[in-house]
Write an enzyme that holds these catalytic residues in place. Structure first.
Site, PDB file in Angstrom:
ATOM      1  N   LYS B  46     -69.380  29.879 -22.622  1.00  0.00           N
ATOM      2  CA  LYS B  46     -68.693  28.621 -22.900  1.00  0.00           C
ATOM      3  C   LYS B  46     -67.540  28.452 -21.890  1.00  0.00           C
ATOM      4  O   LYS B  46     -66.936  29.452 -21.480  1.00  0.00           O
ATOM      5  CB  LYS B  46     -68.134  28.694 -24.324  1.00  0.00           C
ATOM      6  CG  LYS B  46     -67.146  27.622 -24.718  1.00  0.00           C
ATOM      7  CD  LYS B  46     -67.834  26.405 -25.234  1.00  0.00           C
ATOM      8  CE  LYS B  46     -66.833  25.326 -25.660  1.00  0.00           C
ATOM      9  NZ  LYS B  46     -67.497  24.014 -25.808  1.00  0.00           N
ATOM     10  N   ALA B  71     -69.583  15.998 -28.304  1.00  0.00           N
ATOM     11  CA  ALA B  71     -68.281  15.818 -27.661  1.00  0.00           C
ATOM     12  C   ALA B  71     -67.348  16.866 -28.253  1.00  0.00           C
ATOM     13  O   ALA B  71     -66.421  16.559 -29.000  1.00  0.00           O
ATOM     14  CB  ALA B  71     -67.745  14.410 -27.885  1.00  0.00           C
ATOM     15  N   ASN B 101     -68.253  30.295 -17.119  1.00  0.00           N
ATOM     16  CA  ASN B 101     -68.075  28.862 -16.851  1.00  0.00           C
ATOM     17  C   ASN B 101     -66.579  28.549 -16.899  1.00  0.00           C
ATOM     18  O   ASN B 101     -65.883  28.924 -17.839  1.00  0.00           O
ATOM     19  CB  ASN B 101     -68.837  28.045 -17.886  1.00  0.00           C
ATOM     20  CG  ASN B 101     -68.775  26.563 -17.599  1.00  0.00           C
ATOM     21  OD1 ASN B 101     -67.758  25.914 -17.833  1.00  0.00           O
ATOM     22  ND2 ASN B 101     -69.857  26.003 -17.088  1.00  0.00           N
ATOM     23  N   ASN B 128     -67.321  24.004 -13.875  1.00  0.00           N
ATOM     24  CA  ASN B 128     -67.731  22.808 -14.600  1.00  0.00           C
ATOM     25  C   ASN B 128     -66.934  21.606 -14.104  1.00  0.00           C
ATOM     26  O   ASN B 128     -65.800  21.397 -14.528  1.00  0.00           O
ATOM     27  CB  ASN B 128     -67.501  23.030 -16.099  1.00  0.00           C
ATOM     28  CG  ASN B 128     -67.893  21.824 -16.919  1.00  0.00           C
ATOM     29  OD1 ASN B 128     -68.381  20.824 -16.377  1.00  0.00           O
ATOM     30  ND2 ASN B 128     -67.691  21.902 -18.210  1.00  0.00           N
ATOM     31  N   CYS B 131     -68.083  17.846 -17.156  1.00  0.00           N
ATOM     32  CA  CYS B 131     -68.052  17.609 -18.601  1.00  0.00           C
ATOM     33  C   CYS B 131     -67.665  16.164 -18.864  1.00  0.00           C
ATOM     34  O   CYS B 131     -66.592  15.722 -18.453  1.00  0.00           O
ATOM     35  CB  CYS B 131     -67.071  18.526 -19.303  1.00  0.00           C
ATOM     36  SG  CYS B 131     -67.042  18.214 -21.082  1.00  0.00           S
ATOM     37  N   GLY B 244     -81.801  21.259 -18.664  1.00  0.00           N
ATOM     38  CA  GLY B 244     -81.856  19.932 -19.264  1.00  0.00           C
ATOM     39  C   GLY B 244     -83.094  19.828 -20.138  1.00  0.00           C
ATOM     40  O   GLY B 244     -84.161  19.486 -19.669  1.00  0.00           O
TER      41      GLY B 244
END
Lengths: 256, 303
Positions: B46, B71, B101, B128, B131, B244
Protein backbone atom coordinates in the site's frame (compact mmCIF):
# COMPACT_ATOMS: atom_id res chain seq x y z
CA UNK A 1 -2.85 -18.55 12.98
CA UNK A 2 -6.29 -17.25 12.42
CA UNK A 3 -9.40 -19.41 12.57
CA UNK A 4 -10.82 -17.82 9.41
CA UNK A 5 -11.73 -20.13 6.56
CA UNK A 6 -12.86 -19.61 2.99
CA UNK A 7 -14.77 -22.42 1.37
CA UNK A 8 -17.88 -23.54 -0.45
CA UNK A 9 -20.52 -24.64 2.01
CA UNK A 10 -23.95 -26.22 1.67
CA UNK A 11 -27.10 -24.24 2.38
CA UNK A 12 -29.30 -26.42 4.58
CA UNK A 13 -32.28 -24.10 4.59
CA UNK A 14 -33.46 -20.89 2.97
CA UNK A 15 -36.67 -19.34 4.22
CA UNK A 16 -38.34 -16.00 3.56
CA UNK A 17 -38.91 -14.51 7.01
CA UNK A 18 -40.96 -11.56 5.82
CA UNK A 19 -41.03 -9.15 2.91
CA UNK A 20 -37.40 -8.68 1.78
CA UNK A 21 -35.86 -10.56 4.73
CA UNK A 22 -34.50 -14.08 4.43
CA UNK A 23 -33.06 -16.66 6.78
CA UNK A 24 -30.33 -18.99 5.58
CA UNK A 25 -28.66 -21.85 7.45
CA UNK A 26 -25.26 -22.99 6.16
CA UNK A 27 -23.38 -26.09 7.26
CA UNK A 28 -19.71 -26.03 8.12
CA UNK A 29 -17.93 -27.47 11.14
CA UNK A 30 -15.10 -24.88 11.22
CA UNK A 31 -17.44 -21.90 10.93
CA UNK A 32 -19.83 -23.24 13.55
CA UNK A 33 -17.03 -24.13 15.98
CA UNK A 34 -15.14 -20.87 15.68
CA UNK A 35 -17.94 -18.31 15.38
CA UNK A 36 -18.86 -16.00 18.24
CA UNK A 37 -21.92 -13.75 18.66
CA UNK A 38 -21.39 -10.39 16.94
CA UNK A 39 -19.05 -11.73 14.27
CA UNK A 40 -19.96 -11.81 10.59
CA UNK A 41 -19.21 -13.77 7.45
CA UNK A 42 -18.56 -12.67 3.87
CA UNK A 43 -20.75 -14.29 1.24
CA UNK A 44 -19.58 -14.37 -2.38
CA UNK A 45 -21.90 -14.00 -5.37
CA UNK A 46 -21.92 -16.49 -8.22
CA UNK A 47 -22.70 -13.76 -10.77
CA UNK A 48 -19.26 -12.63 -11.92
CA UNK A 49 -20.17 -8.96 -12.34
CA UNK A 50 -20.63 -8.72 -8.56
CA UNK A 51 -17.09 -8.95 -7.30
CA UNK A 52 -17.27 -7.92 -3.69
CA UNK A 53 -18.29 -10.25 -0.89
CA UNK A 54 -21.37 -9.29 1.13
CA UNK A 55 -20.77 -8.99 4.88
CA UNK A 56 -23.65 -10.65 6.77
CA UNK A 57 -23.98 -10.83 10.54
CA UNK A 58 -24.29 -14.18 12.30
CA UNK A 59 -27.80 -14.64 13.72
CA UNK A 60 -27.42 -18.05 15.34
CA UNK A 61 -24.70 -20.64 15.87
CA UNK A 62 -25.69 -24.31 16.18
CA UNK A 63 -22.50 -26.13 17.17
CA UNK A 64 -24.27 -29.44 17.61
CA UNK A 65 -25.47 -29.51 14.02
CA UNK A 66 -22.44 -27.56 12.78
CA UNK A 67 -24.55 -24.85 11.20
CA UNK A 68 -24.76 -21.06 11.16
CA UNK A 69 -27.85 -18.95 10.60
CA UNK A 70 -27.67 -15.76 8.59
CA UNK A 71 -30.67 -13.44 8.43
CA UNK A 72 -30.30 -10.71 5.83
CA UNK A 73 -32.25 -8.04 4.01
CA UNK A 74 -32.36 -7.96 0.22
CA UNK A 75 -30.84 -4.56 -0.58
CA UNK A 76 -29.19 -5.11 -3.95
CA UNK A 77 -28.24 -7.61 -6.63
CA UNK A 78 -25.99 -9.69 -4.38
CA UNK A 79 -28.46 -10.30 -1.59
CA UNK A 80 -31.16 -10.83 -4.23
CA UNK A 81 -29.02 -13.61 -5.71
CA UNK A 82 -28.69 -15.24 -2.28
CA UNK A 83 -32.44 -15.06 -1.74
CA UNK A 84 -33.04 -17.12 -4.90
CA UNK A 85 -30.84 -19.95 -3.66
CA UNK A 86 -32.28 -23.10 -2.13
CA UNK A 87 -31.44 -25.76 0.42
CA UNK A 88 -28.84 -28.07 -1.11
CA UNK A 89 -27.14 -25.29 -3.10
CA UNK A 90 -23.57 -24.33 -2.24
CA UNK A 91 -22.36 -20.83 -1.48
CA UNK A 92 -18.82 -19.49 -1.04
CA UNK A 93 -18.21 -18.03 2.38
CA UNK A 94 -15.31 -16.55 4.33
CA UNK A 95 -15.41 -16.29 8.09
CA UNK A 96 -15.85 -15.93 10.91
CA UNK A 97 -14.76 -12.29 10.63
CA UNK A 98 -14.48 -9.42 13.08
CA UNK A 99 -14.19 -9.39 16.86
CA UNK A 100 -17.72 -10.12 18.13
CA UNK A 101 -19.32 -9.05 21.40
CA UNK A 102 -17.57 -9.40 24.75
CA UNK A 103 -19.90 -11.36 27.01
CA UNK A 104 -20.21 -9.38 30.24
CA UNK A 105 -22.65 -7.75 32.66
CA UNK A 106 -25.28 -8.89 35.14
CA UNK A 107 -28.34 -7.29 33.61
CA UNK A 108 -28.05 -6.65 29.90
CA UNK A 109 -30.10 -4.47 27.58
CA UNK A 110 -29.90 -5.79 24.03
CA UNK A 111 -30.98 -3.28 21.39
CA UNK A 112 -31.56 -4.19 17.76
CA UNK A 113 -32.86 -1.90 15.04
CA UNK A 114 -34.08 -3.22 11.69
CA UNK A 115 -31.55 -5.55 10.11
CA UNK A 116 -29.41 -4.99 13.23
CA UNK A 117 -31.81 -7.32 15.07
CA UNK A 118 -30.46 -10.72 13.84
CA UNK A 119 -27.04 -10.65 15.58
CA UNK A 120 -28.81 -9.94 18.87
CA UNK A 121 -30.41 -13.39 18.81
CA UNK A 122 -27.18 -15.38 19.24
CA UNK A 123 -26.03 -12.82 21.80
CA UNK A 124 -29.26 -13.27 23.78
CA UNK A 125 -28.68 -17.04 23.76
CA UNK A 126 -25.02 -16.73 24.75
CA UNK A 127 -25.22 -14.24 27.61
CA UNK A 128 -25.10 -15.82 31.03
CA UNK A 129 -27.09 -13.08 32.76
CA UNK A 130 -30.50 -11.46 32.87
CA UNK A 131 -31.42 -10.35 29.35
CA UNK A 132 -33.86 -7.68 28.20
CA UNK A 133 -34.37 -7.17 24.50
CA UNK A 134 -35.48 -3.92 22.88
CA UNK A 135 -36.32 -4.22 19.20
CA UNK A 136 -36.97 -1.31 16.86
CA UNK A 137 -39.14 -1.81 13.78
CA UNK A 138 -40.68 0.41 11.12
CA UNK A 139 -44.16 -1.10 11.47
CA UNK A 140 -46.03 -4.17 12.71
CA UNK A 141 -43.85 -6.51 10.64
CA UNK A 142 -42.06 -7.83 13.74
CA UNK A 143 -39.60 -10.29 12.19
CA UNK A 144 -37.66 -12.54 14.65
CA UNK A 145 -39.40 -10.96 17.66
CA UNK A 146 -40.97 -14.18 18.94
CA UNK A 147 -37.64 -16.00 18.73
CA UNK A 148 -36.27 -13.78 21.48
CA UNK A 149 -38.96 -14.59 24.07
CA UNK A 150 -37.23 -17.72 25.50
CA UNK A 151 -34.20 -15.61 26.45
CA UNK A 152 -35.68 -12.58 28.16
CA UNK A 153 -38.27 -9.83 28.29
CA UNK A 154 -38.91 -8.34 24.84
CA UNK A 155 -39.90 -4.70 24.33
CA UNK A 156 -40.84 -3.27 20.94
CA UNK A 157 -40.85 0.15 19.37
CA UNK A 158 -42.34 0.94 15.97
CA UNK A 159 -41.90 4.09 13.93
CA UNK A 160 -45.58 4.12 12.99
CA UNK A 161 -46.77 3.29 16.50
CA UNK A 162 -48.66 0.18 15.35
CA UNK A 163 -47.08 -2.00 18.05
CA UNK A 164 -45.40 -1.11 21.34
CA UNK A 165 -43.92 2.29 21.90
CA UNK A 166 -44.36 4.77 19.05
CA UNK A 167 -40.91 6.05 18.17
CA UNK A 168 -37.46 4.56 18.45
CA UNK A 169 -35.72 2.11 20.76
CA UNK A 170 -34.62 4.81 23.20
CA UNK A 171 -38.22 6.06 23.46
CA UNK A 172 -39.23 2.51 24.39
CA UNK A 173 -36.45 2.16 26.97
CA UNK A 174 -37.52 5.42 28.63
CA UNK A 175 -41.23 4.62 28.50
CA UNK A 176 -40.79 1.14 30.01
CA UNK A 177 -38.02 2.32 32.34
CA UNK A 178 -35.71 -0.51 31.27
CA UNK A 179 -32.83 -0.86 33.72
CA UNK A 180 -29.52 -2.65 33.26
CA UNK A 181 -25.77 -2.44 33.72
CA UNK A 182 -24.70 -2.91 30.10
CA UNK A 183 -26.05 -2.19 26.63
CA UNK A 184 -25.36 -4.20 23.48
CA UNK A 185 -26.64 -2.60 20.25
CA UNK A 186 -26.71 -3.13 16.51
CA UNK A 187 -28.64 -1.04 14.01
CA UNK A 188 -28.46 2.00 11.75
CA UNK A 189 -25.93 4.70 12.68
CA UNK A 190 -28.57 7.26 13.85
CA UNK A 191 -29.89 4.62 16.28
CA UNK A 192 -26.37 3.85 17.54
CA UNK A 193 -25.77 7.56 18.03
CA UNK A 194 -28.92 7.69 20.18
CA UNK A 195 -27.83 4.61 22.13
CA UNK A 196 -24.41 6.12 22.76
CA UNK A 197 -25.95 9.35 24.06
CA UNK A 198 -28.34 7.38 26.28
CA UNK A 199 -25.52 5.23 27.67
CA UNK A 200 -23.50 8.34 28.46
CA UNK A 201 -26.47 9.98 30.13
CA UNK A 202 -27.05 6.93 32.35
CA UNK A 203 -23.38 6.13 32.88
CA UNK A 204 -23.78 2.69 31.26
CA UNK A 205 -21.20 0.64 29.40
CA UNK A 206 -22.28 0.03 25.80
CA UNK A 207 -21.01 -2.25 23.05
CA UNK A 208 -22.04 -1.05 19.59
CA UNK A 209 -21.86 -3.09 16.37
CA UNK A 210 -21.10 -0.83 13.40
CA UNK A 211 -21.66 -1.18 9.68
CA UNK A 212 -19.90 0.26 6.63
CA UNK A 213 -19.33 -0.63 2.98
CA UNK A 214 -16.55 -3.20 2.84
CA UNK A 215 -14.32 -4.68 0.16
CA UNK A 216 -11.79 -7.18 1.51
CA UNK A 217 -13.48 -7.92 4.87
CA UNK A 218 -10.14 -8.76 6.52
CA UNK A 219 -8.52 -5.38 7.26
CA UNK A 220 -6.34 -4.90 4.18
CA UNK A 221 -8.15 -2.38 1.97
CA UNK A 222 -9.04 0.27 4.58
CA UNK A 223 -12.47 0.93 3.02
CA UNK A 224 -14.58 0.41 6.16
CA UNK A 225 -12.95 2.64 8.73
CA UNK A 226 -14.68 4.57 11.50
CA UNK A 227 -13.36 7.49 13.51
CA UNK A 228 -11.96 6.30 16.78
CA UNK A 229 -10.96 8.11 19.96
CA UNK A 230 -7.62 6.38 20.25
CA UNK A 231 -5.11 5.82 17.45
CA UNK A 232 -5.73 2.62 15.52
CA UNK A 233 -3.23 -0.22 15.44
CA UNK A 234 -2.85 -0.17 11.66
CA UNK A 235 -2.34 3.42 10.53
CA UNK A 236 -2.00 5.16 13.92
CA UNK A 237 -4.44 7.91 12.81
CA UNK A 238 -7.68 7.24 14.79
CA UNK A 239 -9.29 5.25 11.98
CA UNK A 240 -10.31 1.82 13.22
CA UNK A 241 -11.22 -0.85 10.71
CA UNK A 242 -14.79 -2.00 11.23
CA UNK A 243 -14.13 -5.39 9.59
CA UNK A 244 -11.10 -6.28 11.68
CA UNK A 245 -10.90 -4.07 14.79
CA UNK A 246 -14.72 -4.20 15.02
CA UNK A 247 -17.50 -4.49 14.10
CA UNK A 248 -18.12 -4.21 17.86
CA UNK A 249 -16.70 -1.22 19.71
CA UNK A 250 -17.30 0.25 23.13
CA UNK A 251 -19.37 3.41 22.65
CA UNK A 252 -16.67 5.72 23.97
CA UNK A 253 -14.14 4.25 21.51
CA UNK A 254 -15.85 5.59 18.39
CA UNK A 255 -17.16 8.86 16.96
CA UNK A 256 -20.52 8.24 15.28
CA UNK B 1 8.37 -30.14 -18.99
CA UNK B 2 9.83 -27.60 -16.62
CA UNK B 3 8.85 -24.03 -17.38
CA UNK B 4 10.98 -21.05 -16.41
CA UNK B 5 8.71 -18.62 -14.60
CA UNK B 6 11.50 -16.34 -13.36
CA UNK B 7 11.49 -12.82 -14.72
CA UNK B 8 14.00 -10.02 -14.42
CA UNK B 9 12.51 -6.59 -13.89
CA UNK B 10 15.14 -3.85 -14.09
CA UNK B 11 17.85 -6.10 -12.70
CA UNK B 12 15.70 -7.62 -9.94
CA UNK B 13 14.88 -11.29 -10.31
CA UNK B 14 11.38 -12.39 -9.33
CA UNK B 15 10.54 -16.10 -8.97
CA UNK B 16 7.46 -15.55 -11.10
CA UNK B 17 5.85 -12.59 -12.85
CA UNK B 18 3.01 -12.02 -10.38
CA UNK B 19 2.69 -9.29 -7.77
CA UNK B 20 -0.25 -7.54 -6.16
CA UNK B 21 -1.58 -4.10 -7.02
CA UNK B 22 -0.77 -1.45 -4.43
CA UNK B 23 -3.57 -0.77 -1.96
CA UNK B 24 -5.42 -4.04 -2.38
CA UNK B 25 -3.15 -6.18 -0.21
CA UNK B 26 -1.88 -3.98 2.64
CA UNK B 27 1.64 -5.20 3.36
CA UNK B 28 0.48 -8.79 3.03
CA UNK B 29 -0.18 -9.64 6.68
CA UNK B 30 -3.97 -9.73 6.36
CA UNK B 31 -3.76 -12.06 3.36
CA UNK B 32 -1.21 -14.41 4.90
CA UNK B 33 -4.09 -16.47 6.32
CA UNK B 34 -4.92 -17.42 2.73
CA UNK B 35 -1.74 -16.96 0.68
CA UNK B 36 1.83 -18.17 1.29
CA UNK B 37 3.52 -14.86 0.55
CA UNK B 38 6.71 -16.71 -0.35
CA UNK B 39 4.96 -17.99 -3.47
CA UNK B 40 4.44 -14.51 -4.94
CA UNK B 41 6.91 -12.96 -7.34
CA UNK B 42 6.71 -9.76 -5.34
CA UNK B 43 4.52 -7.99 -2.80
CA UNK B 44 3.73 -4.40 -3.75
CA UNK B 45 2.73 -2.52 -0.62
CA UNK B 46 0.00 0.00 0.00
CA UNK B 47 1.26 3.53 -0.74
CA UNK B 48 3.40 5.03 2.01
CA UNK B 49 3.99 8.74 2.55
CA UNK B 50 6.46 10.68 4.70
CA UNK B 51 3.86 11.13 7.47
CA UNK B 52 0.62 9.30 8.37
CA UNK B 53 -2.37 10.11 6.15
CA UNK B 54 -5.93 10.00 7.42
CA UNK B 55 -7.55 9.14 4.08
CA UNK B 56 -11.00 10.16 2.87
CA UNK B 57 -14.39 10.10 4.63
CA UNK B 58 -16.59 7.01 4.22
CA UNK B 59 -18.18 5.51 2.22
CA UNK B 60 -14.92 4.85 0.45
CA UNK B 61 -15.97 2.09 -1.91
CA UNK B 62 -18.89 1.07 -4.08
CA UNK B 63 -19.39 -1.91 -6.31
CA UNK B 64 -20.09 -1.27 -9.98
CA UNK B 65 -20.89 -3.67 -12.79
CA UNK B 66 -17.83 -5.89 -13.17
CA UNK B 67 -15.77 -3.64 -10.95
CA UNK B 68 -15.69 -1.22 -8.08
CA UNK B 69 -14.83 2.39 -7.42
CA UNK B 70 -12.73 3.37 -4.45
CA UNK B 71 -11.62 6.59 -2.86
CA UNK B 72 -9.66 5.41 0.16
CA UNK B 73 -7.48 8.51 -0.10
CA UNK B 74 -4.18 6.73 0.56
CA UNK B 75 -4.67 6.25 4.28
CA UNK B 76 -1.26 5.07 5.48
CA UNK B 77 0.85 5.04 8.65
CA UNK B 78 3.78 6.98 7.19
CA UNK B 79 7.32 5.80 6.58
CA UNK B 80 8.40 5.53 10.24
CA UNK B 81 5.82 2.94 11.27
CA UNK B 82 6.10 1.27 7.88
CA UNK B 83 9.86 0.85 8.11
CA UNK B 84 9.68 -0.43 11.68
CA UNK B 85 6.76 -2.80 11.24
CA UNK B 86 6.00 -3.72 7.63
CA UNK B 87 9.47 -4.14 6.13
CA UNK B 88 10.61 -6.60 8.86
CA UNK B 89 7.32 -8.43 8.41
CA UNK B 90 7.90 -8.85 4.68
CA UNK B 91 11.53 -9.88 5.19
CA UNK B 92 10.18 -13.10 6.70
CA UNK B 93 9.39 -14.19 3.15
CA UNK B 94 12.81 -14.35 1.51
CA UNK B 95 11.62 -15.73 -1.84
CA UNK B 96 9.39 -12.72 -2.47
CA UNK B 97 10.64 -9.36 -3.68
CA UNK B 98 9.46 -6.27 -1.79
CA UNK B 99 8.17 -3.33 -3.82
CA UNK B 100 7.29 -0.26 -1.78
CA UNK B 101 4.69 2.05 -3.29
CA UNK B 102 5.52 5.68 -2.51
CA UNK B 103 3.01 8.53 -2.42
CA UNK B 104 3.22 12.21 -1.59
CA UNK B 105 1.55 15.61 -1.77
CA UNK B 106 4.66 17.39 -2.98
CA UNK B 107 7.96 16.48 -4.64
CA UNK B 108 9.60 16.97 -1.24
CA UNK B 109 7.28 14.38 0.33
CA UNK B 110 8.21 11.79 -2.29
CA UNK B 111 11.92 12.60 -1.92
CA UNK B 112 11.77 12.18 1.84
CA UNK B 113 10.23 8.71 1.59
CA UNK B 114 12.64 7.58 -1.13
CA UNK B 115 15.61 8.80 0.91
CA UNK B 116 14.32 7.05 4.02
CA UNK B 117 14.00 3.81 2.03
CA UNK B 118 17.51 4.04 0.55
CA UNK B 119 19.08 1.92 3.26
CA UNK B 120 16.09 -0.32 3.91
CA UNK B 121 16.14 -3.90 2.62
CA UNK B 122 13.50 -3.39 -0.07
CA UNK B 123 13.98 -4.44 -3.69
CA UNK B 124 12.16 -1.84 -5.77
CA UNK B 125 10.22 1.41 -5.41
CA UNK B 126 6.96 2.10 -7.19
CA UNK B 127 6.21 5.81 -7.40
CA UNK B 128 2.50 6.56 -7.37
CA UNK B 129 1.97 9.64 -9.53
CA UNK B 130 -1.49 8.52 -10.51
CA UNK B 131 -3.84 8.28 -7.54
CA UNK B 132 -7.09 9.98 -8.57
CA UNK B 133 -8.37 10.24 -5.01
CA UNK B 134 -6.19 12.84 -3.34
CA UNK B 135 -6.52 16.51 -4.14
CA UNK B 136 -2.88 17.45 -4.03
CA UNK B 137 -0.06 15.30 -5.29
CA UNK B 138 -0.69 11.91 -6.75
CA UNK B 139 -2.26 12.42 -10.10
CA UNK B 140 -1.20 16.06 -10.34
CA UNK B 141 2.28 14.78 -11.16
CA UNK B 142 1.05 12.12 -13.56
CA UNK B 143 -0.92 14.08 -16.13
CA UNK B 144 1.77 16.32 -17.56
CA UNK B 145 4.78 14.81 -19.38
CA UNK B 146 7.12 17.54 -18.10
CA UNK B 147 6.08 16.90 -14.51
CA UNK B 148 6.43 13.13 -15.01
CA UNK B 149 9.96 13.53 -16.31
CA UNK B 150 10.91 15.96 -13.55
CA UNK B 151 9.63 13.83 -10.68
CA UNK B 152 11.17 10.70 -12.19
CA UNK B 153 14.56 12.45 -12.28
CA UNK B 154 14.18 13.52 -8.66
CA UNK B 155 13.36 9.96 -7.63
CA UNK B 156 16.25 8.49 -9.60
CA UNK B 157 18.72 10.91 -8.03
CA UNK B 158 17.78 9.75 -4.56
CA UNK B 159 16.75 6.12 -4.91
CA UNK B 160 19.13 3.27 -4.28
CA UNK B 161 16.61 0.75 -5.61
CA UNK B 162 15.23 0.52 -9.15
CA UNK B 163 12.39 2.98 -9.69
CA UNK B 164 9.06 1.95 -11.19
CA UNK B 165 6.80 4.85 -12.19
CA UNK B 166 3.07 4.03 -11.89
CA UNK B 167 1.11 5.72 -14.65
CA UNK B 168 -2.43 7.02 -14.78
CA UNK B 169 -4.86 6.05 -17.55
CA UNK B 170 -6.64 9.38 -17.04
CA UNK B 171 -4.66 11.08 -19.79
CA UNK B 172 -5.09 11.78 -23.49
CA UNK B 173 -2.06 9.76 -24.56
CA UNK B 174 -0.42 7.43 -22.04
CA UNK B 175 2.58 6.86 -24.33
CA UNK B 176 3.58 10.51 -23.77
CA UNK B 177 3.73 9.89 -20.01
CA UNK B 178 5.57 6.61 -20.51
CA UNK B 179 8.18 8.24 -22.73
CA UNK B 180 8.58 11.10 -20.24
CA UNK B 181 9.19 8.63 -17.40
CA UNK B 182 11.71 6.76 -19.53
CA UNK B 183 13.44 10.05 -20.40
CA UNK B 184 13.59 10.85 -16.67
CA UNK B 185 15.45 7.60 -16.08
CA UNK B 186 12.65 5.28 -14.87
CA UNK B 187 13.76 1.65 -14.62
CA UNK B 188 10.28 0.25 -15.20
CA UNK B 189 6.63 1.28 -15.53
CA UNK B 190 3.46 0.10 -13.81
CA UNK B 191 0.18 0.56 -15.62
CA UNK B 192 -2.63 1.19 -15.29
CA UNK B 193 -3.83 2.87 -12.11
CA UNK B 194 -7.60 3.24 -11.74
CA UNK B 195 -9.86 5.17 -14.12
CA UNK B 196 -11.70 8.06 -12.51
CA UNK B 197 -15.36 7.14 -12.14
CA UNK B 198 -18.57 8.04 -10.36
CA UNK B 199 -21.61 6.20 -9.05
CA UNK B 200 -24.88 7.75 -7.96
CA UNK B 201 -27.25 6.17 -5.45
CA UNK B 202 -30.56 7.02 -7.10
CA UNK B 203 -32.68 6.13 -4.06
CA UNK B 204 -30.80 8.51 -1.82
CA UNK B 205 -30.11 11.03 -4.62
CA UNK B 206 -26.49 11.22 -3.61
CA UNK B 207 -23.03 10.08 -4.64
CA UNK B 208 -22.17 6.52 -3.65
CA UNK B 209 -18.77 7.72 -2.40
CA UNK B 210 -18.20 10.53 0.08
CA UNK B 211 -15.42 11.74 -2.24
CA UNK B 212 -17.98 11.92 -5.13
CA UNK B 213 -15.47 10.39 -7.57
CA UNK B 214 -13.35 7.29 -7.18
CA UNK B 215 -10.98 5.04 -9.06
CA UNK B 216 -12.63 2.33 -11.14
CA UNK B 217 -10.93 -1.06 -11.05
CA UNK B 218 -11.78 -4.67 -11.79
CA UNK B 219 -12.51 -6.62 -14.97
CA UNK B 220 -14.58 -3.72 -16.34
CA UNK B 221 -11.33 -1.84 -17.11
CA UNK B 222 -9.25 -4.76 -18.43
CA UNK B 223 -9.59 -4.06 -22.18
CA UNK B 224 -8.52 -0.45 -21.63
CA UNK B 225 -5.53 -1.61 -19.59
CA UNK B 226 -4.44 -4.23 -22.13
CA UNK B 227 -4.64 -1.64 -24.89
CA UNK B 228 -2.54 0.84 -22.91
CA UNK B 229 0.08 -1.78 -22.03
CA UNK B 230 0.31 -2.67 -25.72
CA UNK B 231 0.70 0.98 -26.77
CA UNK B 232 3.31 1.71 -24.11
CA UNK B 233 5.25 -1.46 -24.95
CA UNK B 234 5.60 -0.13 -28.52
CA UNK B 235 6.76 3.26 -27.25
CA UNK B 236 9.42 2.48 -24.62
CA UNK B 237 12.27 0.03 -23.99
CA UNK B 238 11.92 -0.33 -20.21
CA UNK B 239 9.93 -3.25 -18.70
CA UNK B 240 6.23 -2.90 -17.93
CA UNK B 241 4.27 -4.32 -15.01
CA UNK B 242 0.75 -4.65 -16.39
CA UNK B 243 -2.43 -4.44 -14.34
CA UNK B 244 -6.10 -3.64 -14.54
CA UNK B 245 -8.85 -6.18 -13.90
CA UNK B 246 -6.85 -9.41 -13.94
CA UNK B 247 -9.09 -12.16 -12.53
CA UNK B 248 -7.43 -15.32 -13.86
CA UNK B 249 -4.37 -16.71 -15.62
CA UNK B 250 -5.82 -16.04 -19.06
CA UNK B 251 -6.25 -12.35 -18.18
CA UNK B 252 -2.65 -12.19 -16.95
CA UNK B 253 -1.43 -13.79 -20.18
CA UNK B 254 -3.22 -11.10 -22.19
CA UNK B 255 -1.09 -8.48 -20.47
CA UNK B 256 2.09 -10.53 -20.95
CA UNK B 257 1.37 -11.02 -24.64
CA UNK B 258 0.57 -7.32 -25.02
CA UNK B 259 4.06 -6.53 -23.73
CA UNK B 260 4.09 -6.65 -19.92
CA UNK B 261 7.04 -8.46 -18.31
CA UNK B 262 5.07 -8.99 -15.10
CA UNK B 263 1.53 -8.43 -13.83
CA UNK B 264 -0.20 -7.12 -10.72
CA UNK B 265 -3.44 -8.46 -9.32
CA UNK B 266 -5.62 -6.06 -7.38
CA UNK B 267 -9.38 -6.05 -7.11
CA UNK B 268 -9.51 -9.83 -7.70
CA UNK B 269 -7.99 -10.35 -4.24
CA UNK B 270 -11.27 -9.09 -2.76
CA UNK B 271 -13.22 -11.63 -4.79
CA UNK B 272 -10.84 -14.52 -4.17
CA UNK B 273 -8.05 -14.10 -1.60
CA UNK B 274 -6.15 -17.00 -3.17
CA UNK B 275 -6.30 -15.64 -6.73
CA UNK B 276 -2.61 -14.74 -7.00
CA UNK B 277 -1.46 -18.32 -6.50
CA UNK B 278 -4.15 -19.59 -8.89
CA UNK B 279 -2.92 -17.17 -11.57
CA UNK B 280 0.72 -18.26 -11.14
CA UNK B 281 -0.32 -21.89 -11.39
CA UNK B 282 -2.57 -21.25 -14.38
CA UNK B 283 0.13 -19.39 -16.30
CA UNK B 284 2.53 -22.25 -15.70
CA UNK B 285 -0.02 -24.78 -16.88
CA UNK B 286 -0.67 -22.74 -20.01
CA UNK B 287 3.06 -22.80 -20.80
CA UNK B 288 3.28 -26.53 -20.20
CA UNK B 289 0.28 -27.22 -22.40
CA UNK B 290 1.57 -25.01 -25.19
CA UNK B 291 5.21 -26.07 -25.16
CA UNK B 292 6.45 -22.70 -23.88
CA UNK B 293 9.73 -23.29 -22.00
CA UNK B 294 10.13 -19.75 -20.70
CA UNK B 295 7.37 -17.32 -19.72
CA UNK B 296 9.58 -14.51 -21.03
CA UNK B 297 9.10 -15.90 -24.55
CA UNK B 298 5.48 -14.76 -24.38
CA UNK B 299 6.25 -11.15 -23.45
CA UNK B 300 5.01 -8.92 -26.26
CA UNK B 301 4.51 -11.89 -28.58
CA UNK B 302 1.40 -10.28 -30.07
CA UNK B 303 2.48 -7.43 -32.30
Amino acid sequence: MSDKVIKNVVITSMVKVTDGIYSMWIKDKDLACNAKPGQFVSLYCKEGSQLLPRPISICEIDRENETLRLVYRVVGKGTKEFSKMNAGDTIRVMGPLGNGFTLEGKKAILIGGGIGIPPMLELAKSLDCEVQVVLGYRNNDLFLKDEFTPYGKVIVSTEDGSVGTKGNVIDAIREKDVQGDIIFACGPTPMLRGVKAYAQEKGLKAQLSLEEKMACGIGACLACVCQSKEVDSHTHVKNKRICKDGPVFYAEEVEL
Amino acid sequence: MSVNMKVNIAGVEWNNPVTVASGTFGSGAEYSDFVDLNQLGAVTTKGVANVPWQGNPTPRIAETYGGMINAIGLQNPGIDVFAKRDIPYLKQFPDTRIIVNVCGRSIEDYCEVVERLADEPVDMLEINISCPNVKEGGIAFGQDPKAVEAITKEMKQRAKQPVIMKLSPNVTDITEMAKAAEAGGADALSLINTLTGMKIDVNRKTFALANKTGGLSGPAIKPVAVRMVYQVAQAVQIPIIGMGGIMCAEDALEFIMAGASAVSIGTANFHNPNVTLEVIDGMKQFCEKNGVKDINDLVGCVK
